[in-house]
Design an enzyme around this catalytic site. Sequence first.
Site, PDB file in Angstrom:
ATOM      1  N   HIS A   1      -0.675   2.853  19.694  1.00  0.00           N
ATOM      2  CA  HIS A   1      -0.766   4.168  20.352  1.00  0.00           C
ATOM      3  C   HIS A   1      -2.183   4.523  20.792  1.00  0.00           C
ATOM      4  O   HIS A   1      -2.370   5.487  21.532  1.00  0.00           O
ATOM      5  CB  HIS A   1      -0.187   5.249  19.450  1.00  0.00           C
ATOM      6  CG  HIS A   1       1.276   5.061  19.199  1.00  0.00           C
ATOM      7  ND1 HIS A   1       2.207   5.061  20.201  1.00  0.00           N
ATOM      8  CD2 HIS A   1       1.966   4.833  18.055  1.00  0.00           C
ATOM      9  CE1 HIS A   1       3.412   4.874  19.690  1.00  0.00           C
ATOM     10  NE2 HIS A   1       3.292   4.714  18.386  1.00  0.00           N
TER      11      HIS A   1
ATOM     12  N   ASP B   1      -7.495 -14.757  16.145  1.00  0.00           N
ATOM     13  CA  ASP B   1      -8.542 -15.638  16.685  1.00  0.00           C
ATOM     14  C   ASP B   1      -9.818 -14.855  17.025  1.00  0.00           C
ATOM     15  O   ASP B   1     -10.921 -15.401  16.985  1.00  0.00           O
ATOM     16  CB  ASP B   1      -8.040 -16.371  17.940  1.00  0.00           C
ATOM     17  CG  ASP B   1      -7.081 -17.504  17.618  1.00  0.00           C
ATOM     18  OD1 ASP B   1      -6.960 -17.855  16.425  1.00  0.00           O
ATOM     19  OD2 ASP B   1      -6.435 -18.027  18.553  1.00  0.00           O
TER      20      ASP B   1
ATOM     21  N   ARG C   1      -3.784  -2.698  14.448  1.00  0.00           N
ATOM     22  CA  ARG C   1      -2.351  -2.449  14.522  1.00  0.00           C
ATOM     23  C   ARG C   1      -1.917  -2.931  15.897  1.00  0.00           C
ATOM     24  O   ARG C   1      -2.417  -2.474  16.927  1.00  0.00           O
ATOM     25  CB  ARG C   1      -1.993  -0.966  14.371  1.00  0.00           C
ATOM     26  CG  ARG C   1      -0.457  -0.803  14.564  1.00  0.00           C
ATOM     27  CD  ARG C   1       0.054   0.515  14.121  1.00  0.00           C
ATOM     28  NE  ARG C   1      -0.308   1.602  15.019  1.00  0.00           N
ATOM     29  CZ  ARG C   1       0.230   2.829  14.931  1.00  0.00           C
ATOM     30  NH1 ARG C   1       1.121   3.090  13.989  1.00  0.00           N
ATOM     31  NH2 ARG C   1      -0.148   3.772  15.764  1.00  0.00           N
TER      32      ARG C   1
END
Length: 256
Positions: A46, A85, A71
């Site tokens: 979000h 990565d 997130r």
Amino acid sequence: MRKNRLKTLWREGRPALSGWLSIPAPFSAEIMAHQGWDALTVDLQHGLIDYQTAVGMMTAISTTETVPLVRIPWLEFGLIMKLLDAGAYGIICPMVNTREDAENLVHAGRYPPAGTRSFGPVRAAIYGGPDYVENANDEIVLMAMIETEEALDNVKEIAAVPGLDGLFIGPNDLAKSLGRAPRLDTDDPVVAPAIAHIIETARAADIACGIFTGAPDYAAQIVRQGARFVAISSDARFLAASAADTVARFREASDA
Ligand code: 3PY
Ligand code: MG
């Protein structure tokens, strides 16, 4: 490999405190990283942040000992791989509703044989160290968000998935899914017991439980209830609250 402070705290039975980043900027991430949080979560769900900006924000966070978490927007193998990565030390995955979802999260986040993560830790090995690949499966934290009625029904099975480090409660989506008003720091008679049940289920499975909160007092209370990971507010909310307070105080003082 650089140790993951979250794992150290949890081994010692102590809670970890995360800040939450919604503003797409390395400099605001750097400011937040210098305020003493145990971790900072870069929110690609979000928040207004894309992959390239998230890389710059994690680089800014790594000027400190604060643990960089992300997130992700959804349970998506390719993006999990790319963020790991880039040096994320933990993944928080929204909408994990079933045991299979949780198993997929583990598959995406762990190198073989525990999972199917592809090799290529381009920045992660610089941030984590040259022995990153040998130790990443032990240090990277994977947390499944419990934020629907379906997830609540399946929470015991989800918590039992090997390789999962924790549950993270999304109180707003959980409330919506249960037919209640979305609210942080809730005392709703349906949602609050559901939150307590998730925390207790994680404790019984010997994994961490986290939750997104709005204020330190509630976060401290929920830690006393057994949560081991609390996120409080966000960079955008702090900026808005502090600016609004300053404007209001000036108006009051100049009118007086
Ligand atoms: C929710 O409340 O649903 C969240 O995802 C908070 O981060
Ligand atoms: Mg949510």
